[in-house]
Design a protein around this motif. Structure first.
Motif, PDB file in Angstrom:
ATOM      1  N   GLN A  12       0.828  -1.203   0.000  1.00  0.00           N
ATOM      2  CA  GLN A  12       0.000   0.000   0.000  1.00  0.00           C
ATOM      3  C   GLN A  12       0.861   1.250   0.000  1.00  0.00           C
ATOM      4  O   GLN A  12       0.584   2.216  -0.702  1.00  0.00           O
ATOM      5  N   MET A  13       1.909   1.214   0.797  1.00  0.00           N
ATOM      6  CA  MET A  13       2.771   2.395   0.863  1.00  0.00           C
ATOM      7  C   MET A  13       3.393   2.685  -0.484  1.00  0.00           C
ATOM      8  O   MET A  13       3.489   3.843  -0.896  1.00  0.00           O
ATOM      9  N   LEU A  16       0.825   4.214  -2.732  1.00  0.00           N
ATOM     10  CA  LEU A  16       0.592   5.605  -2.341  1.00  0.00           C
ATOM     11  C   LEU A  16       1.768   6.490  -2.749  1.00  0.00           C
ATOM     12  O   LEU A  16       1.576   7.611  -3.225  1.00  0.00           O
ATOM     13  N   GLY A  17       2.966   5.961  -2.569  1.00  0.00           N
ATOM     14  CA  GLY A  17       4.144   6.723  -2.948  1.00  0.00           C
ATOM     15  C   GLY A  17       4.156   7.056  -4.428  1.00  0.00           C
ATOM     16  O   GLY A  17       4.493   8.172  -4.824  1.00  0.00           O
ATOM     17  N   LEU A  19       1.540   7.321  -6.384  1.00  0.00           N
ATOM     18  CA  LEU A  19       0.515   8.326  -6.619  1.00  0.00           C
ATOM     19  C   LEU A  19       1.003   9.712  -6.194  1.00  0.00           C
ATOM     20  O   LEU A  19       0.750  10.708  -6.880  1.00  0.00           O
ATOM     21  N   GLN A  20       1.706   9.754  -5.098  1.00  0.00           N
ATOM     22  CA  GLN A  20       2.228  11.038  -4.626  1.00  0.00           C
ATOM     23  C   GLN A  20       3.139  11.692  -5.647  1.00  0.00           C
ATOM     24  O   GLN A  20       3.095  12.899  -5.848  1.00  0.00           O
ATOM     25  N   GLU A  33      10.365   9.095  -1.053  1.00  0.00           N
ATOM     26  CA  GLU A  33       9.098   9.621  -0.541  1.00  0.00           C
ATOM     27  C   GLU A  33       8.604   8.776   0.640  1.00  0.00           C
ATOM     28  O   GLU A  33       8.168   9.297   1.660  1.00  0.00           O
ATOM     29  N   ILE A  34       8.689   7.466   0.480  1.00  0.00           N
ATOM     30  CA  ILE A  34       8.248   6.582   1.552  1.00  0.00           C
ATOM     31  C   ILE A  34       9.128   6.747   2.785  1.00  0.00           C
ATOM     32  O   ILE A  34       8.638   6.822   3.908  1.00  0.00           O
ATOM     33  N   SER A  37       8.090   9.983   4.501  1.00  0.00           N
ATOM     34  CA  SER A  37       6.764   9.960   5.113  1.00  0.00           C
ATOM     35  C   SER A  37       6.674   8.995   6.278  1.00  0.00           C
ATOM     36  O   SER A  37       6.036   9.267   7.288  1.00  0.00           O
ATOM     37  N   LEU A  86      -5.555   0.991  -8.125  1.00  0.00           N
ATOM     38  CA  LEU A  86      -6.289   2.033  -7.427  1.00  0.00           C
ATOM     39  C   LEU A  86      -7.489   1.434  -6.704  1.00  0.00           C
ATOM     40  O   LEU A  86      -7.774   1.757  -5.548  1.00  0.00           O
ATOM     41  N   LEU A  89      -6.464  -0.407  -3.622  1.00  0.00           N
ATOM     42  CA  LEU A  89      -6.117   0.557  -2.584  1.00  0.00           C
ATOM     43  C   LEU A  89      -7.383   1.085  -1.914  1.00  0.00           C
ATOM     44  O   LEU A  89      -7.470   1.191  -0.688  1.00  0.00           O
ATOM     45  N   ARG A  90      -8.364   1.372  -2.719  1.00  0.00           N
ATOM     46  CA  ARG A  90      -9.613   1.890  -2.163  1.00  0.00           C
ATOM     47  C   ARG A  90     -10.302   0.880  -1.279  1.00  0.00           C
ATOM     48  O   ARG A  90     -10.837   1.223  -0.223  1.00  0.00           O
TER      49      ARG A  90
END
Lengths: 110, 110
Positions: A12-13, A16-17, A19-20, A33-34, A37, A86, A89-90
């Motif tokens: 998941q991280m 998300l990374g 997407l960021q 990024e991970i 964060s 995506l 993730l949702r």
DNA sequence: CACTGTATGTACACAATGTAGACACGCGTT
DNA sequence: AACGCGTGTCTACATTGTGTACATACAGTG
């Protein structure tokens, strides 16, 4: 009902990374990024392994990119989250949100 | 800095489930709460295994409880999240919140 | 030109977590 | 006593998490 195959924590991280970072999701940028964060270190091995697994599941795709830094060589992978990724993730987030409902006070640090 | 030993996905859910049930966190109640919230099945085996691992880490404790249902027998475990468990949960969440920042639109379903 | 340092990315082994199935036990009901 | 129901345990295996060592390529230095 749900696929019963949840995304792991780290997976998941990584998603998300990516997407960021948006259009600039180069592998090691995402990794940094991970690390920022989550305030922890992420070895390259661990990171690429996870990336490859996510690719095998169809949750990310990547393409080669050239760089402005002439020293860079090899593939230079740029990643993108697929619609399936995506969605996964949702689904995970929805479960967490439901389980966290009403616990905001308890969960926010003192 | 952080313990670099993240809670797993399911471990977090169990912790959250216990918190949700408050003083009435009987094992199988917690399990049902997770099944409801996450919309998936959770086998008893998987569940107790995770509970035991959380206990070994010092993240939960449990005590026997008696029940009003005379048919109930054996331990009837009632769980509680320890301060350490709560801390671990917060650390994980903080990382996720940081990585999710600005992605609310993308992550909320259509 | 070899030699070293930096920047990617790959291969592989092992540890931790996720998961299910089968088993045990006790009480009511029949 | 046999059966079903509600709890909880044991154990094996699948999936995910993680580090180490390795390979490759370019720039700069002598």
């Amino acid at each position: 009902m749900s696929p019963n195959s949840f995304l792991g924590e780290f997976e998941q991280m990584v998603l998300l990374g990516i997407l960021q970072e948006g259009d600039e999701a180069f592998a090691l940028e995402v990794r940094r990024e991970i690390e920022r964060s989550a305030d922890r270190t992420v070895s390259r091995g661990a990171f690429y392994t996870t990336l490859d697994r996510l690719e095998r599941k169809g949750y990310v795709v990547w393409s080669e990119a050239e760089s402005d830094d002439p020293r860079r060589t090899g593939p230079l992978r740029r990643f993108e989250v697929t619609p399936e990724g995506l969605l996964a993730l949702r689904v995970s987030r929805r479960a967490f949100d439901a389980l966290s409902r009403g616990l905001d006070e308890v969960l926010s640090e003192a």
